[in-house]
Structures are given as C-alpha cells and as structure tokens.
Design a protein around this motif. Structure first.
Motif, PDB file in Angstrom:
ATOM      1  N   LYS A   1       0.831  -1.211   0.000  1.00 45.50           N
ATOM      2  CA  LYS A   1       0.000   0.000   0.000  1.00 45.50           C
ATOM      3  C   LYS A   1       0.857   1.250   0.000  1.00 45.50           C
ATOM      4  O   LYS A   1       1.975   1.253   0.499  1.00 45.50           O
TER       5      LYS A   1
ATOM      6  N   TYR B   1       0.688   5.371   1.042  1.00 47.62           N
ATOM      7  CA  TYR B   1      -0.006   6.401   1.815  1.00 47.62           C
ATOM      8  C   TYR B   1       0.619   7.761   1.501  1.00 47.62           C
ATOM      9  O   TYR B   1       1.774   7.837   1.103  1.00 47.62           O
TER      10      TYR B   1
ATOM     11  N   ARG C   1       1.784   3.187   9.888  1.00 44.16           N
ATOM     12  CA  ARG C   1       2.034   1.879  10.488  1.00 44.16           C
ATOM     13  C   ARG C   1       0.768   1.306  11.123  1.00 44.16           C
ATOM     14  O   ARG C   1       0.403   0.153  10.903  1.00 44.16           O
TER      15      ARG C   1
ATOM     16  N   ALA D   1      -1.814   0.378   8.538  1.00 50.09           N
ATOM     17  CA  ALA D   1      -1.405  -0.856   7.856  1.00 50.09           C
ATOM     18  C   ALA D   1      -1.565  -2.063   8.782  1.00 50.09           C
ATOM     19  O   ALA D   1      -1.916  -3.161   8.329  1.00 50.09           O
TER      20      ALA D   1
ATOM     21  N   GLU E   1      -4.973  -2.990   8.382  1.00 51.45           N
ATOM     22  CA  GLU E   1      -5.200  -3.676   7.111  1.00 51.45           C
ATOM     23  C   GLU E   1      -4.782  -5.145   7.221  1.00 51.45           C
ATOM     24  O   GLU E   1      -5.475  -6.044   6.738  1.00 51.45           O
TER      25      GLU E   1
ATOM     26  N   ARG F   1      -6.138   6.487   3.027  1.00 49.61           N
ATOM     27  CA  ARG F   1      -4.678   6.384   3.107  1.00 49.61           C
ATOM     28  C   ARG F   1      -3.977   7.725   2.894  1.00 49.61           C
ATOM     29  O   ARG F   1      -2.795   7.745   2.572  1.00 49.61           O
TER      30      ARG F   1
END
Ligand code: FES
Ligand code: FES
Lengths: 153, 723
Positions: free
Chosen positions: B350, B352, B522, B525, B528, B706
């Motif tokens: 990903k 951001y 962090r 994520a 996620e 994000r």
C-alpha cells in the motif's frame, strides 16, 4: 480630530483615523493589550470585546463605528481584586495552555452567559465556535463555561 | 533570510551541527548579573557537555571530548529565602514554568510560591539548545532537581554549623531547617543572610525518588495563571518600547521570486513612513500599525517568479526527487523481507500520503528589536533563543555577545518557532529606523512565510503467516521524516528506510515531527493486516507485541473504551492504534459516527498514556487532551494547498482548524510509573489519533483512507474493490 471612545467605563479621546480597527486602537493607542490579534480576519475570536454587551470581533470593527458605544475588554471584567465569575471558572478549570486565546474566549463566554444564563451544551458550542484555541483546550473551556452557568443558579 | 530546509531531519541536524561547533564555556565572573543578584547562595550545575545533553541526538552527537564543560542551570537562594532558577527553556503553553518550579520546590523543600523561574534570556540564562523534542522534563527537570538538591545540602551544612548539630539529623521542610533534637529551626533566609557563596557541582542523580514526591507528582495550577485570565500577561506583540515604530515587510509575490523593480515613492509620501531596502529585503516603518499597513500597500514592486510545481504534482515529485538514504540512521534492516514476502500467507502493498500542514500558533511570529549603539536587544517568541542569537549575529555580522534575545512566555509554537525570521526582520528595520521596531506577522504571512510540517509519501509492504503473526515489514518514508519510523511489533524480517527528498515548500519541525505520519501509516497498515488475517485489530496487535509498556497502554485504552462490547456498524465505527515515541507510550481508541448524509464525526476518544513518573498530572492531562484536539485537524481536514510558489489557502476561512464543534468526548487514562524516569509528554500523545480515527472509519464503512488529511472534502465513495 479626536474621536470619543468609551472603554471599560472610561471616556477616551482617540486621535486616530476613524477607519482604524478598534483592535489596533485598544492595543496600540490605549495600551489595552489583553485583547489579542490572531488573524485580523474575523475568523479566530482572539480579539473579541463587548460592544454594548454584544460580542464583536474588534479586528473587523472600525473605530468610527465603535465610538458612542460601550466597550468592555478583558481588562474591564474584574472589579479590583475580584475576578469575574467566568475568569474564576477559567482559572479553576485551567482552561488554557499558552492562553493566547483566553481573553477572547472569556469575552465570548461572558456575552453568552449575560444573554443566556443557562445555555445547553449545544448552545455553548454554537456560540463559541468562532473562537479558535489552537492548543486544543476546548473541553476545559466548555467545562469552565458550564461551571460558570451553574453558579448563575 | 533562511534558506529552504530540505527536510525536517536534515534541517534539525544541520542546526544542531552548526551550533555544536561553537564553544559555550563562559566565565562566570563575566556575568555581571551574578553580582546584581546580591547576597545569598548560588549553585551552578556543570555538565560535561550541555550541547549534546540537550540535543536529544545522543547517537550522532559530536564527540564530547572536544567540547568544554558548560553550566546547564543555576539557582540562587537570596537573603530573604526566595529562590530564583535560571534556565534557557521557553514557556510556550506546555506548562514547564510550573512543572520545573514544582521539581525545584520538591528538592529544595520550599513552597512552590517561593520559586521564581527566569527563562530564555540569553543574557541571564545558561545556554540551551532549544525547547523541542520533549527533552525538557527528562533532561532539564533532572538537572534542576540536581541543583536544587545540592543547594539543599549546602544549606543543611550551613545549618549544622550554626545550630551545632549533626547534619544527618537535620530536616529541611517548607524553607526551613529543623533540628529535631533541640527543636531549633532556622530559615533559608537566615542562613543565606550576609553570604556570598557560589558552588559549582557536577551531575548526580536526584535524591528524592518519585514515590516520595510531594510538590512534584501532584497537580499544581499554572503558576502565573491569574495574569492570563485578566489579560495582563505580556506576549511579544504586547510589548512597547519608548519611541517604538511599527514595521511591515514586503513579501515576494511567490516563493523564490526575485525583486525586479520597486517604486516606493507613494509610500514615502505618507507622513512618518520610512522605506527600508537592503538587497531583496524591503520593509516599511511608521509611527502606527495602520499607517505601516497603508505604506506597505503603497509599495509598487515587480517580482520575477520561477515556475514551480503545485500540490497536484507533489507526491510524484517527492518520490522522483528523493535521495537514497544517506547514512545508517536512515536505514534499518533485519532478516530478509523479500523472502518472507514471497512466503506470505497474506500480504499487503500500500501507498499512503501526508500533506503539508501549518502550525498556526494563535500568536503569530513577532519581534520587538532595539539597538542601542552596537548592542541589539530582541524580544521574540521562539523555541531557540540562543539559535536566534546566532541568526542575528550572522545576519548583522556582529559578535553574539552584543546581542540579547529575550523570550516572553509565548502564545504557543508546536515546533513552528525554531527560526528567528521575525527577529531578523525587526532588527533590520530598527537598524534603519534608529528606533525600536515592533513587527507582528499577519495571519497570511504566518500561513505563507513560516515553514510547514513536511509532506510525504509512505509505502508499506507487509505479510503475515497463517498464525496471524507478522513475518515481513517493509516501510519507506519519502520526505516526511524518520521520527517514529520503526515498529514496536515483533517482526523477524524488516526493511525500514527514510528517503530525504526535495521539498517544494519550506519545511521544518512540527509537534511530534514525522511520528504522526509514520504512526498513521504503520497503525493503519496494522489494521489492514488484521483485517486480511481475519483477526480483531486489538488482538492482532497484542499477538505481535511483547513490549510490556505498549501492551499496558493498549489494554488500558481498550478497557476504558469497552473494546469489543459494541460491534462497528454502518453508522458507528471503533478504531484503535498505539505507539511509542520519545519515551512515551500511547494508545488511542476512537469512536466515529457516520450520519445518513455521510458526514463523519469523531464522537469519543479514549487515550492511555504512560511516560514514566508523572510530574504534574493536571498539566499532563491538559497536554494529552490538547494533543488529541490538535491532531483532529491534521487527521481530517488540514492541508496546505499551493501552486506556482503561492499558498492558495492562507486564511482560517480556507484552512480549517479544529473548533469546539469538532471536539469529541475525551477520556484520558494516565499510567503513572513512579519506578521509571519521567519522559516528556508535549508531543507523543498526538500520534495515535489519526490512525485510530482512520481505522474507525474503515470499521464503519469499509473505506480505507490512506491520505492525511483523510476527509478534506468529506467521505469519499467506497472504492469498488473495497466496498
Ligand atoms: S483577530 Fe479578530 S477574529 Fe482573529
Ligand atoms: S491556550 Fe493556546 S490557543 Fe488556546
């Protein structure tokens, strides 16, 4: 031509252009620096004073318009050593960090409670939403205003 | 004028490096004021190297051997028993005037009210690197306790002599020393009367354990609070000097623009106005603010502006104009991330982004400058009084000994007042005017000519095994900064890297530095990964975490919120995030409400925080609450918009900051660890909010946001792949 100005019960004669901002007059010409400049755009409330009891942004108000009206600034709230109840509750709640917003917050709160002695939380928030505290002490300011309102009972 | 700093990391490093080259050994006898203090007892604390002590960069500090001993703090007990402490730290709303006084009162055994702090005056206070990086409480607090303790011991020695008693039996309390045997007491004032004693001591750990604190460890109201609720406190913009004029600076039409031509004839016609030009610097002075503004508007300038990128190209630019990491501190590698990614049970990749934001301290940058002969005095709101003294010395090519910088307690800074721009400008105007000059930046100047929190692109690749344990963690931060970039979770394979980049805007420190951006990414994520692994986000964190202090705050916050009691639904979501930075451990839970018209409101925030032994619980709570409120802006809607060297939203009407109506219910749980040294707390409590809110929005809507800010234009429609 001097312009008359009634501040905290004292009649002043101000030698300034009538278009000069009330904020500048108070701070630079009358030495009342408790009222703060935060934006000069009517957006932050740091410059709030009472004009005939109503809260106004002194950065957006011309001297000429303020003349003939009763102006109250933060310096005019306490009676000698005796603080205004809203100053007291701000102290008690420690409703500030850097305190640069504090004068404007207190003046806005005083205006609210004078008009509406028992505001709901929603009413307080709506009334105070034009005052910025960048340090983020809003919860404490709310508590201080609620506390002052309780004392009105 | 300052050049554009390339990144917060480099700019801070450069500042530190520049300052570290200098020698700060001064001779006490040169300090006339010591004589002015009059009789009494003076205790000075010598540290091996005040510069590295204060830099907060212990890893890369210059070798201390080259540097002389310095005096870090001094304390004076006068002949009437009043205590004056001198420190170069500044008060910017973080309440250290109170908390440092408390610690001195504690060790010296005097009432809080008898302690006076003289702060941030280059002529009176010891050198100090600056007030930032949450270093005041752990370092200055400890140093002041040490001096106070030494002063107390000295006074006890003196009392033992006078009372003919054994010093070990004497008890110091409330500004007096008592001999329990004879019941004789003697006050500090009686002891110091007629004395002229100076002691220089080295550093020792403070004597009084936090578990025995009385004055420290308890809430104390701001020591000078009354001056603030009555409007009496004088901030820099409130100061007046005899004959003072008002200054304004002509700003270029765009960043990096050069002055083509200037016609100042109209301005000069205005009575009392003087136009000051020195190279690219143009300013005016006038007898009053109103006239100064009129004169500024009457200047006719032509600027040549180079084309510059806008915010729409920003993130591409940062990635393409980034450097490979320079030096070890920008890179951390363990294990083999590639291999672990290849063997992943579940994986994410990903990207951001983080926007530039402005500090917007309500007190704008301001300075009052006054020359008398070759000596320059400047009052200004800054976090680095001695740094500003250096800036002035180099701007005017004069020795810094001829410059005095005084910092009145200031209307906040949040990392934004490291530089002395306003001080240099006011001093330049005052020099030409031959009179003191006050310069207060307008809000628009604040939004344009100050520096910003760095923008950044952050990419993360991570993998979990079938047991819900994280196996790989790859994290690249472009430009926003390395603070808080590491992970506290137990991950065998890590590649974490900071890439400095070319920043199109001037950037610098902001409360918490890049820890906010790095924690946002962090902890989002982590969420996620938890979602991919089908594990509850709190459970997922705990499964991958052994650090007991971080576990403790996560569990405390979750318990206080009632984590898991109510399931997230389409209209209400719960999120959690945690982290550790600068010795502080934080966990934040957020509850958000999504209205039928898709408006997002943060309704409740619960934050647990632990920073060792708590010095002033009331002050700490205030800092934590304030951090949470301030964080809402950067999380949801604050972003500096720019194009072609211009800021597009330089007003509060266009740049939205949190207001009363944005403020949620806030509950704070402070874990007091009296067995651990106190860490600073002005910054770390800010880092947990954005990811906690993002995770709560995801829990309610399935939309993963994000970018900081997350909803500058409201909640976006769900991405089809994620809906
Ligand atoms: S200074 Fe008047 S509203 Fe901000
Ligand atoms: S206390 Fe700093 S702006 Fe309100």
């Amino acid at each position: 031509m001097a312009i008359p100005l009634l501040v905290n019960g004292t009649e002043h004669r101000v030698d300034a252009p009538s278009g000069e901002a009330l904020l500048t007059v108070l701070r630079d010409r009358l030495g009342l620096t408790g009222t703060k400049y935060g934006c000069g755009e009517g957006q932050c409330g740091a410059c709030t004073v009472l004009l005939d009891g109503k809260p106004v942004r002194s950065c957006r108000l011309a001297l000429g318009t303020a003349s003939q009206k009763k102006i109250t600034t933060i310096e005019g709230l306490a009676q000698g050593e005796h603080l205004h109840p809203v100053q007291e509750t701000f102290l008690r709640a420690e409703a500030f960090q850097c305190a640069y917003c504090t004068s404007g917050m207190i003046m806005s709160a005083v205006a609210l409670l004078d008009k509406n002695p028992h505001p709901s939380s929603q009413e307080i928030i709506r009334h105070m939403d034009g005052n910025i505290c960048r340090c983020g002490t809003y919860p404490r300011i709310l508590a201080a205003i609620r506390d002052a309102a309780l004392r009105n009972r | 004028m300052e050049t554009i700093a390339n990144s917060v990391f480099d700019s801070e490093e450069q500042q530190h490096a520049a300052i570290q080259r200098l020698s700060y050994a001064f001779e006490l006898q040169r300090r006339d004021f010591l004589k002015a203090l009059g009789g009494g007892v003076l205790v000075c604390l010598a540290v091996k190297n005040a510069v590295t002590q204060e830099s907060g960069h212990t890893q890369h500090a210059a070798s201390d051997e080259d540097l002389p001993n310095s005096i870090a703090a001094w304390l004076h007990v006068s002949e009437d028993g009043t205590v004056t402490v001198f420190t170069g730290k500044v008060e910017i709303g973080q309440n250290i005037r109170t908390s440092l006084s408390q610690q001195v009162a504690e060790e010296l055994r005097v009432p809080l009210a008898s302690v006076q702090l003289t702060m941030a005056d280059t002529e009176l206070t010891p050198f100090d690197m600056g007030t930032f990086g949450s270093r005041t409480t752990p370092i200055m607090g400890r140093q002041l306790r040490t001096v106070a303790m030494a002063a107390r011991n000295l006074l006890i020695d003196m009392a033992a002599q006078q009372l003919h008693a054994d010093r070990n039996t004497l008890v110091a309390a409330d500004g007096k020393i008592r001999d329990p045997k004879s019941n004789h007491t003697i006050s500090y004032g009686e002891l110091t009367k007629g004395q002229q004693l100076t002691r220089v001591i080295g550093e020792d750990p403070p004597e009084t354990a936090a578990s025995d604190w009385h004055a420290a460890g308890a809430s104390a109201p701001k020591v000078d609070a009354r001056a603030f609720v009555t409007g009496q406190h004088k901030y820099t913009p409130d100061l007046v000097r005899p004959g003072m004029l008002y200054g304004k600076v002509l700003r270029p039409a765009a960043f990096h623009a050069s002055l083509g031509s200037l016609d100042s004839s109209e301005a000069e016609k205005i009575a009392g106005v003087k136009v000051v030009r020195d190279g690219e610097f143009v300013g005016v002075v006038a007898p009053d603010e109103h006239t100064a503004t009129k004169a500024l508007q009457a200047l006719r300038a032509k600027w040549n502006s180079p084309p510059q990128i806008g915010d729409s190209q920003l993130f591409e630019h940062l990635k393409s104009k980034s450097e490979p990491s320079s030096g070890e501190h920008n890179l951390h590698v363990t294990g083999d991330v590639q291999k672990a990614m290849a063997a992943a049970h579940k994986a994410i990749t990903k990207s951001y982004t983080v926007a530039y934001i402005a500090h917007c301290p309500l007190e704008p940058r301001a300075a009052v400058a006054e020359w008398s002969g070759d000596k320059l005095t400047v009052w200004t709101g800054t976090q680095r009084p001695f740094g500003v003294q250096e800036e002035l010395a180099s701007a005017f090519r004069i020795p810094k000994e001829t410059i005095r910088v005084i910092v009145p307690d200031t209307g906040a800074a949040y990392g934004g007042k490291h530089m002395g721009d306003a001080a240099v400008e006011a001093a330049r105007l005052a020099k030409s005017a031959g009179k003191p000059v006050k310069l207060v930046w307008t809000r628009e100047e604040e939004f344009t000519w100050a520096y910003f929190r760095p923008a950044g692109v952050i990419e993360v690749n991570a993998a979990t095994g079938s047991d819900g344990k994280i196996t790989a963690w790859e994290f690249h931060n472009y430009n926003s900064g390395p603070a808080g970039i590491g992970t506290p979770y137990d991950i065998p394979n890590q590649h974490i890297q900071f890439h400095p980049a070319d920043s199109p805007l001037r950037q610098g420190s902001y409360r918490g530095l890049a820890a906010t951006a790095n924690h946002f990414v962090r902890e989002s994520a982590m969420d996620e990964l938890a979602h991919e692994a089908g594990v509850d986000p709190l459970e997922f964190r705990l499964r991958n975490l052994t650090d007991p202090r971080l576990r403790a705050v996560l569990e405390a916050a979750a318990k206080k919120l009632g984590w898991g009691k109510e399931k997230s639904s389409g209209s209400r979501g719960f999120g959690i995030a945690g982290g550790v930075e600068k010795g502080g451990y934080v966990a934040t839970c957020a509850e958000v409400e999504i209205s039928p018209s898709r408006e997002v409101r943060i309704t409740r925030v619960v934050e647990a925080f632990e920073c060792g032994a708590i010095v002033n619980p009331g002050g700490l709570r205030n800092q934590i609450e304030g951090s949470i409120v301030q964080a809402i802006g950067g999380a949801l809607f604050e972003a500096i918009r720019f194009d072609n060297g211009r800021i597009l939203n330089p007003h509060f009407a266009q740049y939205r900051v949190p207001r009363f109506s944005d403020t949620p219910e806030i509950e704070v749980e402070m874990l007091d660890r009296k067995d651990l040294p106190s860490a600073g707390a002005g910054e770390t409590p800010i880092v947990g909010l954005a990811p906690a809110v993002g995770n709560a929005i995801f829990a309610a809507t399935g939309i993963r946001l994000r970018s900081l800010p997350m909803i500058p234009e409201g909640l976006p429609q769900a991405h089809p792949a994620e809906a």
